[in-house]
Design a protein around this motif. Structure first.
Motif, PDB file in Angstrom:
ATOM      1  N   THR A 163       0.800  -1.232   0.000  1.00 29.73           N
ATOM      2  CA  THR A 163       0.000   0.000   0.000  1.00 29.73           C
ATOM      3  C   THR A 163       0.830   1.279   0.000  1.00 29.73           C
ATOM      4  O   THR A 163       0.374   2.306  -0.509  1.00 29.73           O
ATOM      5  CB  THR A 163      -0.944   0.011   1.215  1.00 29.73           C
ATOM      6  N   LYS A 164       2.031   1.232   0.564  1.00 29.10           N
ATOM      7  CA  LYS A 164       2.824   2.453   0.723  1.00 29.10           C
ATOM      8  C   LYS A 164       4.070   2.510  -0.155  1.00 29.10           C
ATOM      9  O   LYS A 164       4.678   3.576  -0.294  1.00 29.10           O
ATOM     10  CB  LYS A 164       3.221   2.621   2.191  1.00 29.10           C
ATOM     11  N   ILE A 165       4.450   1.371  -0.729  1.00 24.54           N
ATOM     12  CA  ILE A 165       5.625   1.346  -1.601  1.00 24.54           C
ATOM     13  C   ILE A 165       5.228   1.030  -3.044  1.00 24.54           C
ATOM     14  O   ILE A 165       5.454   1.820  -3.959  1.00 24.54           O
ATOM     15  CB  ILE A 165       6.678   0.322  -1.110  1.00 24.54           C
ATOM     16  N   LEU A 166       4.618  -0.135  -3.222  1.00 26.56           N
ATOM     17  CA  LEU A 166       4.315  -0.594  -4.586  1.00 26.56           C
ATOM     18  C   LEU A 166       3.176   0.197  -5.226  1.00 26.56           C
ATOM     19  O   LEU A 166       3.259   0.561  -6.406  1.00 26.56           O
ATOM     20  CB  LEU A 166       3.965  -2.089  -4.569  1.00 26.56           C
ATOM     21  N   LEU A 167       2.111   0.454  -4.464  1.00 26.21           N
ATOM     22  CA  LEU A 167       0.962   1.166  -5.039  1.00 26.21           C
ATOM     23  C   LEU A 167       1.314   2.585  -5.495  1.00 26.21           C
ATOM     24  O   LEU A 167       1.032   2.946  -6.647  1.00 26.21           O
ATOM     25  CB  LEU A 167      -0.194   1.194  -4.038  1.00 26.21           C
ATOM     26  N   PRO A 168       1.948   3.417  -4.653  1.00 25.42           N
ATOM     27  CA  PRO A 168       2.326   4.753  -5.152  1.00 25.42           C
ATOM     28  C   PRO A 168       3.338   4.695  -6.286  1.00 25.42           C
ATOM     29  O   PRO A 168       3.262   5.490  -7.236  1.00 25.42           O
ATOM     30  CB  PRO A 168       2.940   5.428  -3.910  1.00 25.42           C
ATOM     31  N   GLY A 169       4.277   3.741  -6.211  1.00 26.02           N
ATOM     32  CA  GLY A 169       5.280   3.648  -7.268  1.00 26.02           C
ATOM     33  C   GLY A 169       4.697   3.233  -8.601  1.00 26.02           C
ATOM     34  O   GLY A 169       5.160   3.664  -9.662  1.00 26.02           O
ATOM     35  N   ALA A 170       3.665   2.380  -8.564  1.00 21.81           N
ATOM     36  CA  ALA A 170       3.047   1.900  -9.805  1.00 21.81           C
ATOM     37  C   ALA A 170       1.916   2.802 -10.281  1.00 21.81           C
ATOM     38  O   ALA A 170       1.343   2.556 -11.357  1.00 21.81           O
ATOM     39  CB  ALA A 170       2.507   0.480  -9.594  1.00 21.81           C
ATOM     40  N   MET A 171       1.585   3.860  -9.525  1.00 24.08           N
ATOM     41  CA  MET A 171       0.422   4.678  -9.843  1.00 24.08           C
ATOM     42  C   MET A 171       0.463   5.301 -11.245  1.00 24.08           C
ATOM     43  O   MET A 171      -0.590   5.349 -11.913  1.00 24.08           O
ATOM     44  CB  MET A 171       0.260   5.776  -8.786  1.00 24.08           C
ATOM     45  N   LEU A 238      -8.677  13.530 -11.809  1.00 23.66           N
ATOM     46  CA  LEU A 238      -8.340  12.516 -10.810  1.00 23.66           C
ATOM     47  C   LEU A 238      -6.888  12.084 -10.959  1.00 23.66           C
ATOM     48  O   LEU A 238      -6.181  11.914  -9.956  1.00 23.66           O
ATOM     49  CB  LEU A 238      -9.270  11.314 -10.960  1.00 23.66           C
ATOM     50  N   THR A 239      -6.431  11.947 -12.196  1.00 20.37           N
ATOM     51  CA  THR A 239      -5.037  11.588 -12.445  1.00 20.37           C
ATOM     52  C   THR A 239      -4.099  12.654 -11.905  1.00 20.37           C
ATOM     53  O   THR A 239      -3.077  12.344 -11.272  1.00 20.37           O
ATOM     54  CB  THR A 239      -4.798  11.401 -13.954  1.00 20.37           C
ATOM     55  N   GLY A 240      -4.435  13.922 -12.139  1.00 21.53           N
ATOM     56  CA  GLY A 240      -3.610  15.002 -11.615  1.00 21.53           C
ATOM     57  C   GLY A 240      -3.530  14.981 -10.098  1.00 21.53           C
ATOM     58  O   GLY A 240      -2.472  15.264  -9.517  1.00 21.53           O
ATOM     59  N   TYR A 241      -4.641  14.613  -9.448  1.00 22.54           N
ATOM     60  CA  TYR A 241      -4.640  14.539  -7.983  1.00 22.54           C
ATOM     61  C   TYR A 241      -3.805  13.356  -7.497  1.00 22.54           C
ATOM     62  O   TYR A 241      -3.001  13.495  -6.566  1.00 22.54           O
ATOM     63  CB  TYR A 241      -6.074  14.408  -7.482  1.00 22.54           C
ATOM     64  N   LEU A 242      -3.976  12.195  -8.129  1.00 18.96           N
ATOM     65  CA  LEU A 242      -3.244  11.003  -7.692  1.00 18.96           C
ATOM     66  C   LEU A 242      -1.749  11.126  -7.932  1.00 18.96           C
ATOM     67  O   LEU A 242      -0.939  10.558  -7.186  1.00 18.96           O
ATOM     68  CB  LEU A 242      -3.787   9.766  -8.420  1.00 18.96           C
ATOM     69  N   LEU A 243      -1.374  11.877  -8.972  1.00 19.47           N
ATOM     70  CA  LEU A 243       0.043  12.026  -9.293  1.00 19.47           C
ATOM     71  C   LEU A 243       0.557  13.420  -8.940  1.00 19.47           C
ATOM     72  O   LEU A 243       1.538  13.880  -9.519  1.00 19.47           O
ATOM     73  CB  LEU A 243       0.265  11.756 -10.790  1.00 19.47           C
ATOM     74  N   ARG A 244      -0.072  14.057  -7.969  1.00 17.20           N
ATOM     75  CA  ARG A 244       0.328  15.417  -7.589  1.00 17.20           C
ATOM     76  C   ARG A 244       1.750  15.446  -7.043  1.00 17.20           C
ATOM     77  O   ARG A 244       2.425  16.481  -7.116  1.00 17.20           O
ATOM     78  CB  ARG A 244      -0.649  15.989  -6.563  1.00 17.20           C
ATOM     79  N   TRP A 245       2.211  14.324  -6.499  1.00 22.22           N
ATOM     80  CA  TRP A 245       3.571  14.279  -5.947  1.00 22.22           C
ATOM     81  C   TRP A 245       4.636  14.414  -7.010  1.00 22.22           C
ATOM     82  O   TRP A 245       5.783  14.785  -6.712  1.00 22.22           O
ATOM     83  CB  TRP A 245       3.772  12.972  -5.183  1.00 22.22           C
ATOM     84  N   ARG A 246       4.272  14.152  -8.269  1.00 25.40           N
ATOM     85  CA  ARG A 246       5.276  14.254  -9.342  1.00 25.40           C
ATOM     86  C   ARG A 246       5.650  15.698  -9.620  1.00 25.40           C
ATOM     87  O   ARG A 246       6.703  15.974 -10.199  1.00 25.40           O
ATOM     88  CB  ARG A 246       4.749  13.594 -10.616  1.00 25.40           C
TER      89      ARG A 246
END
Length: 247
Positions: A163-171, A238-246
């Motif tokens: 949930t905290k490593i693979l999911l954000p990395g594969a987002m 939604l994509t912009g929100y999920l990938l806001r960390w980029r």
């Protein structure tokens, strides 16, 4: 208004003027097949209750099919992508089943499942599942090996790893698969409604095409196009929100 918005507005106005010019003014097109813009607009207003009912029916099928696909494909994709042995074991099955057009399952879904609603949800589920599943696996594979190794070294639990490593990395890969899944799901939804539905956007177009009522066919196509545009716009946000960390 941004420059992009102005450009899009100008293109829309130009397309509308071209439609008006070729149908109402110059009579270049067959009026039976290509109605005038005002005629279609009038039908959009007259049939608004039918369109609202059709939208509700279509969105119900689309929501359940896509939701079930996401709930199953993303966790499975994370697990399979993380476990190399499991990934290699199911790779042949994925390569065979993934490319099969989901529309070929429609006769079996109708024959086996008790209702049209369940059959449609199943077909949409199949269509949305594979792009999400395969892109999730690809996202996990693309994750830097050092990140996973570092997480293992510090004793991260399996749940936290997923949930905290693979999911954000594969987002980034997941949202790419999600865009493909949404478009494919809508195509399958429309196809299924054209075959056996008594309501829905696909049913509306098919029903009036059987009576050669092409003004209503064009109105239905326009509504479908607007719905797809709205869905993709919302998905992009939604994509912009999920990938806001980029950023």
């Amino acid at each position: 208004m941004s420059q992009t918005s102005r450009d899009r507005l100008l293109l829309g106005v130009a397309a509308l003027l071209l439609w008006q010019l070729s149908t109402a003014w110059l009579k270049l097109l067959d009026p039976q097949l290509f109605p005038e813009p005002l005629q279609v607009l009038r039908l959009l207003v007259e049939d608004r209750q039918v369109f609202l009912k059709s939208l509700l029916s279509s969105f119900t099928l689309l929501f359940w099919g896509c939701t079930l696909a996401a709930l199953l494909s993303i966790p499975l994709g994370l697990i399979v992508g993380w476990n190399r042995r499991l990934r290699l074991a199911i790779e042949p099955a994925t390569n065979v089943l993934g490319p099969i057009p989901p529309i070929v399952y429609i006769p079996y879904a109708i024959a086996i499942l008790p209702t049209f609603t369940q059959s449609s949800i199943f077909i949409i589920f199949i269509g949305a599942f594979w792009p999400l599943f395969m892109n999730t696996i690809a996202g996990v594979e693309a994750l830097e090996k050092g990140i996973v190794d570092s997480a293992k070294t510090i004793g991260v639990s399996k749940k936290s790893m997923l949930t905290k490593i693979l999911l954000p990395g594969a987002m980034p890969h997941i949202v790419s698969g999600g865009a493909i899944s949404m478009v494919l799901a809508f195509i399958l939804l429309t196809a299924a409604e054209m075959i056996g539905a008594t309501s829905g956007l696909g049913w509306y177009v098919k029903y009036f095409s059987d009576f050669a009522d092409y003004p209503r066919v064009v109105a239905g196509i326009i509504v479908i196009g607007v719905v797809v545009l709205v869905l993709m716009t919302l998905f992009q946000r939604l994509t912009g929100y999920l990938l806001r960390w980029r950023k």
